[in-house]
Design an enzyme around this catalytic site. Structure first.
Site, PDB file in Angstrom:
ATOM      1  CB  THR A   3     -42.918  62.072  19.386  1.00 53.23           C
ATOM      2  OG1 THR A   3     -43.742  61.204  20.139  1.00 53.23           O
ATOM      3  CG2 THR A   3     -42.278  63.099  20.291  1.00 53.23           C
ATOM      4  NE  ARG A  52     -46.241  55.578  27.636  1.00 50.47           N
ATOM      5  CZ  ARG A  52     -45.551  56.226  26.686  1.00 50.47           C
ATOM      6  NH1 ARG A  52     -46.024  57.339  26.174  1.00 50.47           N
ATOM      7  NH2 ARG A  52     -44.405  55.784  26.264  1.00 50.47           N
ATOM      8  CB  VAL A  53     -46.631  60.225  31.721  1.00 53.48           C
ATOM      9  CG1 VAL A  53     -45.636  61.312  31.360  1.00 53.48           C
ATOM     10  CG2 VAL A  53     -47.979  60.847  32.098  1.00 53.48           C
TER      11      VAL A  53
END
Ligand code: ASP
Length: 310
Positions: free
Chosen positions: A178, A206-207
């Site tokens: 990320t 999915r978050v």
């Protein structure tokens, strides 16, 4: 009043990054990619850009690099697709913009910024976010653009299981890749931005924390700007980005103290791993993490730092 006190810090994810699993070429490639994003963001600040511009510039450079799990090179979900999340926050007015589960968008952070300016909402997801993107001159790419051999192989290893994992990690349940940035500009405005492909083999829909204001991203001129990386399910329960700001605001902790507490006590106690890059209203920078490594870099008038391991 303008000041000379400005700075930027960026990350490219945290997790199990061991020196033994790195070659010197790989290490150089990561350092070069971090350096490019860092310097582009810093130069923008030096040339009068706002912190909001600087974090968007830095994050979009990281999104364009296949080395990180955001934009190009995002991880594969359980359906073999790339669903990306991003958010951006302006510390001067507490406005935020975010997108989740978007596909084929070249730079999700630029789309999040458009949500910030051109929508009355804060978070748009999936199909709705795509419609908004098309209405706002967003650059799309085809599937092939997002493919990366390494990420595909990572997914192949676990795709028939129920486990999901952080990028840059070999062991299940480890994350990474990320990207994020925080900045303070010469006008004293703070901003934070985070962008991710999420976790390898995550379930469709999915978050994680990255597009959630307060969890993965937070900025408030009164305190600090924070961008998180790590196990999203835990970062969301801890509201880590806001936690650091709140510890400063309500308990009078320094940025460094607040980060240590949020990452090495609260998040760790719950079982979450990860880290943050953060900068406060005075320009102090802290980049705490509770795992083996975090791709990170920071720069102000006094220093320029690029690091991977502890
Ligand atoms: N926090 C991200 C997520 O859970 C993953 C990461 O930081 O690598 O989606």
């Amino acid at each position: 009043m303008k000041s000379n006190n400005f700075g930027i810090a960026i990350h490219g994810g945290a997790g199990t990054i061991s020196k033994s699993s790195m070659t010197s070429e790989k290490e150089k490639a990561y350092s070069d990619a971090l350096a490019l994003a860092l310097d582009e963001g810093y130069n923008a600040l030096e040339n009068g850009a706002s912190s909001l511009d600087a974090v968007e510039i830095a994050v979009s450079h990281l999104e364009d690099s296949p080395l990180f799990n955001a934009g190009k090179g995002s991880v594969y979900n359980a359906q073999g697709k790339h669903e990306m999340d991003a958010s951006i926050m302006d510390g001067s007015n507490l406005e935020g913009g975010a997108v989740a589960a978007v596909e084929l968008v070249k730079n999700p952070i630029r789309l999040a910024r458009k949500v910030l300016h051109h929508s009355d909402h804060i978070l748009l997801i999936g199909e709705g976010a795509s419609i908004f993107a098309k209405q706002h001159q967003t650059v799309f790419e085809n599937e092939a653009y997002f493919h990366d051999d390494f990420r595909y192989a990572q997914w192949q290893k676990i795709k028939d299981s129920d486990s999901f994992q952080l990028d840059h990690s070999d062991k299940p349940k480890q994350y990474l890749g990320t990207v994020g940035a925080v900045a303070l500009d010469p006008n004293g405005n703070l901003a934070a931005a985070t962008s991710t492909g999420g976790m390898t083999n995550k379930k469709y829909g999915r978050v994680g924390d990255s597009p959630i204001i307060g969890a993965g991203t937070y900025a408030n001129n009164k305190t600090c700007a924070v961008s998180c990386t790590g196990s999203g399910e835990y970062l969301m329960r801890c509201m880590t980005a806001y936690d650091i700001s709140a510890l400063m605001e309500y308990q009078g902790l320094t940025l460094a103290e607040a980060g240590e507490k949020a990452i090495k006590e609260t998040l760790l106690k719950l079982g979450g791993d990860g880290g943050v890059v953060s900068i406060d209203y005075q320009g102090n920078i802290a980049m705490p993490f509770n795992c083996d490594g975090m791709y990170r870099a920071s720069r102000n008038q006094d220093h320029r730092l690029i690091k991977i391991y502890k």
